[in-house]
Design an enzyme around this catalytic site. Structure first.
Site, mmCIF file in Angstrom:
data_model
loop_
_atom_site.group_PDB
_atom_site.id
_atom_site.type_symbol
_atom_site.label_atom_id
_atom_site.label_comp_id
_atom_site.label_asym_id
_atom_site.label_seq_id
_atom_site.Cartn_x
_atom_site.Cartn_y
_atom_site.Cartn_z
ATOM 1 N N HIS A 103 -1.528 3.693 10.070
ATOM 2 C CA HIS A 103 -1.014 2.270 9.899
ATOM 3 C C HIS A 103 -0.265 2.246 11.238
ATOM 4 O O HIS A 103 0.296 2.965 11.538
ATOM 5 C CB HIS A 103 -0.036 2.248 8.849
ATOM 6 C CG HIS A 103 -0.612 2.812 7.224
ATOM 7 N ND1 HIS A 103 -0.477 4.017 7.018
ATOM 8 C CD2 HIS A 103 -1.086 1.908 6.488
ATOM 9 C CE1 HIS A 103 -1.155 3.949 5.868
ATOM 10 N NE2 HIS A 103 -1.185 2.881 5.263
ATOM 11 N N ASP A 106 2.928 3.771 11.398
ATOM 12 C CA ASP A 106 2.993 5.139 11.475
ATOM 13 C C ASP A 106 2.940 5.643 12.817
ATOM 14 O O ASP A 106 3.836 6.549 13.361
ATOM 15 C CB ASP A 106 1.687 6.052 10.883
ATOM 16 C CG ASP A 106 1.424 5.384 9.446
ATOM 17 O OD1 ASP A 106 2.305 5.234 8.887
ATOM 18 O OD2 ASP A 106 0.341 5.533 9.124
ATOM 19 N N GLU A 234 -9.694 -0.921 0.094
ATOM 20 C CA GLU A 234 -9.524 0.286 -0.506
ATOM 21 C C GLU A 234 -9.070 -0.090 -1.922
ATOM 22 O O GLU A 234 -7.957 -0.658 -2.025
ATOM 23 C CB GLU A 234 -8.522 1.132 0.160
ATOM 24 C CG GLU A 234 -8.356 2.449 -0.616
ATOM 25 C CD GLU A 234 -7.333 3.288 0.253
ATOM 26 O OE1 GLU A 234 -7.555 3.101 1.574
ATOM 27 O OE2 GLU A 234 -6.549 3.939 -0.279
ATOM 28 N N GLU A 270 -10.764 5.870 -2.958
ATOM 29 C CA GLU A 270 -10.047 7.135 -3.153
ATOM 30 C C GLU A 270 -9.963 7.514 -4.208
ATOM 31 O O GLU A 270 -9.975 6.976 -5.390
ATOM 32 C CB GLU A 270 -8.482 6.631 -2.635
ATOM 33 C CG GLU A 270 -7.563 7.520 -2.801
ATOM 34 C CD GLU A 270 -6.233 7.331 -1.941
ATOM 35 O OE1 GLU A 270 -6.176 6.846 -0.967
ATOM 36 O OE2 GLU A 270 -5.051 7.817 -2.711
ATOM 37 N N HIS A 273 -7.206 6.878 -6.659
ATOM 38 C CA HIS A 273 -7.203 5.543 -7.194
ATOM 39 C C HIS A 273 -8.305 5.361 -8.306
ATOM 40 O O HIS A 273 -7.907 4.568 -9.351
ATOM 41 C CB HIS A 273 -7.289 4.691 -6.086
ATOM 42 C CG HIS A 273 -6.376 4.528 -4.976
ATOM 43 N ND1 HIS A 273 -6.509 3.840 -3.705
ATOM 44 C CD2 HIS A 273 -5.192 5.524 -4.902
ATOM 45 C CE1 HIS A 273 -5.378 4.076 -3.141
ATOM 46 N NE2 HIS A 273 -4.750 5.078 -3.700
ATOM 47 N N ASP A 298 -11.321 8.212 0.900
ATOM 48 C CA ASP A 298 -10.013 8.748 0.968
ATOM 49 C C ASP A 298 -10.065 9.796 -0.191
ATOM 50 O O ASP A 298 -10.000 9.701 -1.091
ATOM 51 C CB ASP A 298 -8.899 7.951 0.371
ATOM 52 C CG ASP A 298 -8.348 7.099 1.802
ATOM 53 O OD1 ASP A 298 -9.048 7.293 2.994
ATOM 54 O OD2 ASP A 298 -7.268 6.395 1.858
ATOM 55 N N ASP A 309 0.066 8.390 -8.774
ATOM 56 C CA ASP A 309 -0.649 8.527 -7.463
ATOM 57 C C ASP A 309 -0.128 10.076 -6.628
ATOM 58 O O ASP A 309 0.827 9.808 -6.072
ATOM 59 C CB ASP A 309 -0.763 7.426 -6.625
ATOM 60 C CG ASP A 309 -1.833 7.339 -5.485
ATOM 61 O OD1 ASP A 309 -2.676 8.097 -5.601
ATOM 62 O OD2 ASP A 309 -1.727 6.498 -4.616
ATOM 63 N N ASP A 311 -1.566 12.048 -4.744
ATOM 64 C CA ASP A 311 -2.292 12.351 -3.610
ATOM 65 C C ASP A 311 -2.278 13.864 -3.258
ATOM 66 O O ASP A 311 -1.725 14.246 -2.243
ATOM 67 C CB ASP A 311 -1.379 11.672 -2.496
ATOM 68 C CG ASP A 311 -1.759 10.007 -2.406
ATOM 69 O OD1 ASP A 311 -2.568 9.920 -2.955
ATOM 70 O OD2 ASP A 311 -0.759 9.545 -1.975
ATOM 71 N N ASP A 341 -6.147 11.456 2.521
ATOM 72 C CA ASP A 341 -5.140 10.595 2.116
ATOM 73 C C ASP A 341 -4.476 11.514 1.123
ATOM 74 O O ASP A 341 -4.441 11.038 -0.297
ATOM 75 C CB ASP A 341 -5.522 9.475 1.616
ATOM 76 C CG ASP A 341 -4.260 8.432 1.611
ATOM 77 O OD1 ASP A 341 -3.252 8.791 1.710
ATOM 78 O OD2 ASP A 341 -4.714 7.019 1.356
#
Ligand code: XUL
Ligand code: CO
Length: 439
Positions: A103, A106, A234, A270, A273, A298, A309, A311, A341
């Site tokens: 991003h 980031d 996404e 993802e 998700h 992802d 989420d 991750d 991700d």
């Protein structure tokens, strides 16, 4: 370029094969190994998510971070951003992943004005360009963080306040500039706060139309500055808003049709998700792939016991095999890739933990690819599935598939042919067959 050792004691991760007990080696991911006509490197195009790996010190709503980043050693956030970049490229090259994703925020800190933020980003982009040249690591996709700043609390492109929409536009413009400058192969829109918390204060149709208008403007700008890659949306059903507009693959495909975005946009699916939307990872991959709209992945996983989420790094072999079977049948993932991700757990605090996590994810998918290839080539899997649909291959079935039969004709055929024969779907047989190859 001057390099500091941010991950001391760790050298280039090598492939040592399934019998290796070295936790800092690949047991299945052998980047040059050919499977189904392509190297493993080309099958996956693995990417590292900058945000989870180098920006998030494992804080959660209950406490501050547990990791200490040696690259956060200055009181100037711009200096730290440069150290972070150096550390990131050390990590990419030691692990041997060909891509990364970021991003805007980031890579470089937000400034006190649009102009300052743009300058910050372009400084870091020019450094990143040098690192990319030096290391051959490439940018899989760039994106803009349109969800962390308080101004986006009611959305970015779908915000009821036009002034906020303008800021979102400024950020996406700069993030597209950065992506093009770095040769990024895709550009992602995750609709962070594009959704709503309550209908009482929301004009849903207007917000969705604004999202379409915003995406068309971004598309036009991207094409104008020479971006030739895919724009990706996404999907995610919830978190941070209660109702996210990009709920799942099917919803996003409908939106892309309605907003006439199909020529330029595909989907970034993802795993976690998809499961939040009550689907399996494979389901949403299949929905996107069969629509010809699978853009990128992802890679991560959720936790079956909770509904947020998480991750987690992907370690579920069954999921990996299922997904790789779909990819092998649908021409692969390029020009997308597999972006991790995923974040290490809060109690994983050593610098090598980040290596273990990624090695595990890469090995899981590599092993999944090998098994998927075997199932598709050496078992009756395909014939069993195809066999269920043979009645559409000729005669009236083929006419129906070609849209040549009316409802009255269907009725007459039912009347003439009588009750259909009962035919087993052979689900258990297929499930057992699948399990037989997991080894
Ligand atoms: C959030 C998420 C994002 C997107 C990029 O759940 O997945 O990191 O991938 O904005
Ligand atoms: Co994501």
């Amino acid at each position: 370029m001057n390099r500091t050792d941010y991950f001391p004691g760790i050298s280039k991760i090598k492939y040592e094969g399934p019998t290796s007990d070295n936790p800092l080696a690949f047991t299945y991911y052998d980047e040059n190994r050919l499977v189904a006509g392509k190297t493993m490197k080309d099958h996956f195009r693995f990417a590292i998510a900058y945000w989870h790996s180098f920006c998030n010190e494992n804080s959660d709503p209950f406490g501050s971070g547990t990791r200490t980043f040696p690259w956060n050693r200055s009181s100037d956030p711009m200096d730290n951003a440069k150290y972070r970049l150096e550390a990131a490229f050390e990590f990419f090259t030691k692990l041997g992943t060909p891509y990364y994703c970021f991003h805007d925020r980031d890579l470089a800190p937000e400034g006190s004005s649009v102009l300052e933020s743009e300058k910050n980003l372009s400084k870091l982009v020019s450094l990143a360009k040098d690192y990319q040249k030096d290391t051959c690591v490439k940018l899989l996709w760039g994106t803009a963080n349109l969800f962390s700043h308080p101004r986006y609390m009611n959305g970015a492109a779908t915000n009821p306040d036009f002034d906020v929409v303008c800021h979102a536009g400024a950020q996406v413009k700069a993030a597209l500039d950065a992506t093009v400058e770095l040769g990024g192969e895709n550009y992602v829109f995750w609709g962070g706060r594009e959704g709503y918390m309550h209908l009482f204060n929301t004009k849903m149709k207007m917000e969705l139309d604004h999202l379409g208008i915003f995406l068309r403007a971004a598309r036009d700008y991207g094409r104008k500055i020479g971006f030739e890659g895919n724009f990706l949306i996404e999907p995610k059903p919830m978190e941070p808003t209660k109702h996210q507009y990009d709920f799942d693959a099917a919803t996003v495909i409908g939106f892309l049709h309605e907003q006439e975005l199909l020529d330029d946009f595909k989907l970034n699916i993802e795993a976690n998700h998809a499961t939040l939307a009550s689907h399996s990872f494979a389901h949403d991959i299949m929905v996107a792939a069969e629509a010809g709209l699978l853009g990128s992945i992802d890679a991560n996983r959720g936790d079956p016991q909770n509904g947020w989420d998480t991750d987690y790094f992907p370690t579920n072999l069954y999921d990996a095999v299922e997904v790789m079977m779909i990819l092998l049948d649908h021409g692969g993932i390029a020009p997308g890739g597999f972006n991790f991700d995923a974040k290490i757990r809060r109690n994983s605090t050593d610098s090598e933990d980040l290596f273990y996590a990624h090695i595990g994810g890469m090995d899981t998918f590599a092993r999944g690819l090998l098994i998927a290839d075997e199932i598709l080539n050496n078992s009756d899997f395909r014939t069993l599935r195809e066999g269920r649909y043979t009645s559409f291959e000729s005669g009236n079935g083929l006419q129906f598939s070609s849209e040549e039969l009316s409802l009255e004709q269907l009725r007459d055929l039912a009347n003439k042919n009588g009750e259909p024969e009962v035919r087993s779907g052979k689900q258990e047989l297929l499930e057992n067959l699948f399990n037989r190859y997991i080894r």
